[in-house]
Scaffold this active site. Structure first.
Site, short mmCIF file in Angstrom:
data_model
loop_
_atom_site.label_atom_id
_atom_site.label_comp_id
_atom_site.label_asym_id
_atom_site.label_seq_id
_atom_site.Cartn_x
_atom_site.Cartn_y
_atom_site.Cartn_z
N ASP A 1 21.25 -14.62 -34.47
CA ASP A 1 20.15 -13.65 -34.59
C ASP A 1 20.71 -12.22 -34.53
O ASP A 1 21.87 -11.98 -34.88
CB ASP A 1 19.11 -13.95 -33.48
CG ASP A 1 17.69 -13.56 -33.87
OD1 ASP A 1 17.38 -12.35 -33.82
OD2 ASP A 1 16.89 -14.44 -34.23
N ASP A 2 19.92 -11.30 -34.07
CA ASP A 2 20.27 -9.87 -34.05
C ASP A 2 21.53 -9.61 -33.20
O ASP A 2 21.95 -10.46 -32.44
CB ASP A 2 19.06 -9.12 -33.44
CG ASP A 2 19.00 -7.67 -33.88
OD1 ASP A 2 19.96 -7.18 -34.49
OD2 ASP A 2 17.98 -7.03 -33.59
N LYS B 1 17.38 -14.99 -41.67
CA LYS B 1 16.14 -14.62 -40.97
C LYS B 1 15.97 -13.13 -41.20
O LYS B 1 16.87 -12.34 -40.87
CB LYS B 1 16.26 -14.93 -39.48
CG LYS B 1 15.11 -14.38 -38.65
CD LYS B 1 15.20 -14.86 -37.21
CE LYS B 1 14.16 -14.18 -36.34
NZ LYS B 1 14.23 -14.65 -34.94
N ASP C 1 13.82 -9.82 -40.59
CA ASP C 1 12.87 -9.23 -39.66
C ASP C 1 12.18 -8.00 -40.28
O ASP C 1 12.46 -7.64 -41.43
CB ASP C 1 13.65 -8.82 -38.39
CG ASP C 1 12.86 -9.01 -37.13
OD1 ASP C 1 11.63 -8.96 -37.19
OD2 ASP C 1 13.50 -9.17 -36.07
N ARG D 1 7.07 -15.89 -40.14
CA ARG D 1 6.54 -15.83 -38.77
C ARG D 1 5.10 -15.32 -38.83
O ARG D 1 4.77 -14.47 -39.63
CB ARG D 1 7.40 -14.89 -37.94
CG ARG D 1 8.60 -15.58 -37.30
CD ARG D 1 8.24 -16.21 -35.97
NE ARG D 1 7.82 -15.17 -35.06
CZ ARG D 1 8.67 -14.35 -34.44
NH1 ARG D 1 9.98 -14.45 -34.60
NH2 ARG D 1 8.20 -13.42 -33.62
N ASP E 1 6.68 -12.20 -30.79
CA ASP E 1 7.61 -13.20 -30.23
C ASP E 1 6.96 -14.08 -29.17
O ASP E 1 6.23 -13.62 -28.29
CB ASP E 1 8.80 -12.49 -29.57
CG ASP E 1 9.65 -11.78 -30.60
OD1 ASP E 1 9.25 -11.71 -31.78
OD2 ASP E 1 10.73 -11.29 -30.20
#
Ligand code: GAL
Length: 506
Positions: free
Chosen positions: A71-72, A148, A150, A206, A210
Site C-alpha cells: 500500500d502507501d 490500488k 486512491d 471502494r 476506511d
C-alpha cells in the site's frame, strides 16, 4: 470458415458474463493480503517477503489468497527522480521493487502496488495525477499485476460522476497502454456514485471511507456515519467505518457487482484484535457473500489460531468464488424491538443470494445487543425471484447447511502455526485434508459437490415455511440452502433467474 469462427467468438464473449472493463481479470473477487490495516507506513521488502512465505506455508494461497499488495508509503520521500519517475524508498526497499515482484511471482503470487489520483498520496508521497502514463509504465516495469488507486489530494477534480470518472479513466487507459494486463482497484471511498461507473474502467471500487477494527461503533471520523439506509451519494473520505456501517452503505447497491467489477468493502480486520470471534466470523462471511475483494489485513506472521480458522474456511470462501458472480442482497432489515448494543445500535438483517448450482446463500445477522432466535419466511428469502411468495422456490423443501460447521479445529490451527518447518505444515494440511483451490478450483469443487464446500446439513426448511436459527448478539449464521428435489421435478433454474441475472444462466 474463419468468418464463422470469429462470429462464434463474438457471440461467446457477449454471453460470457464479462464486465465492462473486459480485461478478463477478477472474474471472481480477487483475494490476497494488503499491509495497510496492520502496518500502515511501516513497509519493507522483509515484510512483503516474510508474509508471502507465511501465506504459502499456512495453505492460505491454496485456499485462494494470491495477491500480495504493497500500500502507501513505498515511495522515496525526496519525490520523483530527475526524469520525473517514481522511485522507491531505498531504506525500505534496498533492492528496488522488481526483485520483490520476481520473488513473489516465483512463489506463484501476484504483486499489487498503490498510488493516488492526486498530487499526493494519502500519506503525502508523490501522487500520479497528471503523471499517469509515466507511472503506469513504472508499475509495468516493476512487474506489478494490480494497482490500488486512491483519491487523496485530487486538486478539486471531484464533485460529479463524470469528473471523477475521467480522472480515474486516465490511469485505466495508461495501464492498458502498457500492454500488461493490470488489475485496477479504485479507492475513492464511494464518491461521485462510483458504483454506477467503476465497472467501466476498473475491476473493483471502494465504497466507503476506511474500515476500522470495530463491529458497530459509530465514529465521527467515518464520514456519512449518520447515513440513512438508502442514501448512497454521501461524500465519503474518512476512516473509522465499522463493519455495520459498511454493510448499511452497500445494501442499496449490493447488486451492482458483476464478474470483473466488484464493490470493495475494504480490507479485512480479522485477526487484528478489536472484535470478538463471532464478530470476525460475521465480518468475513458477509464480505465473502457480498463479493468484496477479500484482502487479509492482519499480521499473518503473528496471528491467533482462531483468526486462521476464520480466513481459511473453504465453505465460506466458496460463496465469494462462486461462478455465478452475484452478491447476496439484503431482503430484510429490522430495527423495531431489537435490543441495542453498547453503542446504541440494534438491528437484524437477512441477506440472500443465488449460487451457480441453484443453492441459495442465506445470512442471518444479529447486530443487536442480545442473543435471539431469528426467523425468516422462504417467501422473503426468495423475494428477488418474485414477491408475495410467487417465486417457485417457495414450493420446495430446502436442506439447511451450516457453513461454519467444519471450521478447522483450533488444535489443528495451533499446530499449523507452531510448526517451524514448511514440510510439517504441508503434512498437517494434508492430514486435515484441507481444501486446495490450486488443485481443485472452487468452480470445479462445487460442481463435483466436494463436501468441504458444503458445511453440514443441520435441518430442513419446509415448503412455504420458515427458516429459524438462534443467533448470538453480534454474530451471523451462514447457510447454504439446497433444494430438496421432488418426484417428477420440473424446477427450471433458467426460467427463474433473478431479473438482470438472466445472461449468467445462458
Ligand atoms: C486511504 C485508503 C486506505 C489506504 C490509505 C493509505 O485513502 O482508503 O485503504 O490506502 O489511504 O494512505
Amino acid at each position: 470458415m474463419s468468418l464463422l469462427l470469429s462470429s462464434v467468438v463474438v457471440v461467446a464473449s457477449l454471453f460470457s458474463g464479462a464486465a465492462a472493463i473486459n480485461n478478463g481479470l477478477a472474474i471472481t473477487p480477487p483475494m490476497g493480503w494488503n499491509n495497510w490495516n496492520a502496518f500502515g507506513c511501516d513497509v519493507s521488502e522483509n515484510l512483503l517477503l516474510t508474509t508471502s512465505t507465511q501465506i504459502s506455508s499456512l495453505g492460505l494461497r491454496e485456499v485462494g489468497y494470491d495477491y500480495v499488495v504493497l500500500d502507501d508509503c513505498w515511495q522515496d520521500p525526496k519525490g520523483r527522480d530527475k526524469h520525473g519517475k517514481l522511485q522507491p524508498d531505498l531504506a525500505k526497499f534496498p533492492n528496488g521493487l522488481k526483485p520483490i515482484s520476481d520473488q513473489l511471482h516465483s512463489q506463484n503470487f501476484k504483486f499489487g502496488m498503490y498510488s493516488s489520483a492526486g498530487e499526493m498520496t494519502c500519506a503525502r508521497f508523490e501522487g500520479s495525477l497528471d503523471h499517469e502514463v509515466d507511472d503506469a509504465n513504472s508499475f509495468a516495469d516493476f512487474g506489478v499485476d494490480m494497482l490500488k488507486y486512491d483519491s487523496c489530494y485530487h486538486m478539486g477534480r471531484v464533485g460529479t460522476p463524470s469528473v471523477s470518472f475521467n480522472r480515474f479513466k486516465t490511469m485505466s487507459d495508461a495501464l492498458k497502454a502498457t500492454g500488461k494486463n493490470i488489475l485496477l482497484n479504485l479507492c475513492n471511498w464511494g464518491e461521485d456514485l462510483v458504483h454506477t461507473w467503476g465497472m467501466s474502467i476498473s475491476n473493483s471500487w471502494r465504497i466507503t471511507g476506511d474500515i476500522y477494527d470495530s463491529f458497530s461503533r459509530p465514529d465521527d471520523l467515518c464520514a456519512c456515519n449518520t447515513l440513512e439506509p438508502g442514501a448512497v451519494n454521501c461524500v465519503a473520505p474518512g476512516t473509522h467505518c465499522s463493519v455495520l456501517f459498511i454493510l448499511n452503505k452497500v445494501a442499496p447497491f449490493a447488486d451492482r457487482s458483476i464478474p470483473g467489477g466488484w464493490s470493495d468493502l475494504d480490507m479485512l480486520e480479522v485477526g487484528q484484535g478489536g472484535m470478538t470471534d463471532e464478530e470476525y466470523k460475521a465480518h468475513f462471511a458477509l464480505w465473502a457473500a457480498l463479493k468484496s475483494p477479500l484482502f487479509l489485513g492482519n499480521d499473518l506472521r503473528d496471528m491467533p489460531a482462531s483468526a486462521l480458522t476464520i480466513i481459511n474456511n473453504p465453505a465460506i470462501i466458496a460463496l465469494s468464488q462462486d461462478p455465478h458472480g452475484r452478491s447476496v442482497t439484503r431482503v430484510r432489515r429490522d430495527t423495531e424491538g431489537i435490543a441495542k448494543d453498547e453503542w446504541g445500535m440494534g438491528e437484524t438483517h437477512v441477506w440472500a443470494g443465488h449460487l451457480q448450482n441453484g443453492d441459495e446463500a442465506v445470512i442471518l445477522l444479529n447486530a443487536g445487543g442480545e442473543d435471539i432466535e431469528m426467523s425468516v419466511r422462504l417467501a422473503e428469502i426468495f423475494i428477488p425471484y418474485g414477491p408475495g411468495g410467487s417465486a417457485p422456490h417457495v414450493k420446495y423443501d430446502w436442506a439447511i447447511h451450516d457453513l461454519w460447521a467444519h471450521r478447522m479445529p483450533q488444535e489443528t490451527a495451533e499446530a499449523l502455526l507452531a510448526a517451524k518447518e514448511v514440510e510439517d505444515r504441508v503434512d498437517i494440511l494434508k492430514k486435515a485434508n484441507w481444501y486446495n483451490a490450486t488443485e481443485l478450483p472452487y468452480a470445479k469443487g462445487l460442481a463435483k459437490e466436494d463436501a468441504r464446500l458444503f458445511g453440514e446439513k443441520i435441518g430442513i426448511a419446509e415448503a412455504g415455511g420458515v427458516l429459524k436459527a438462534d443467533v448470538k448478539s453480534h454474530a451471523a449464521r451462514v447457510f447454504r440452502l439446497r433444494r430438496v428435489k421432488k418426484e417428477g421435478d420440473n424446477f427450471n433454474a433458467k426460467s427463474i433467474a433473478r431479473k438482470g441475472e438472466e445472461r449468467d444462466e445462458l
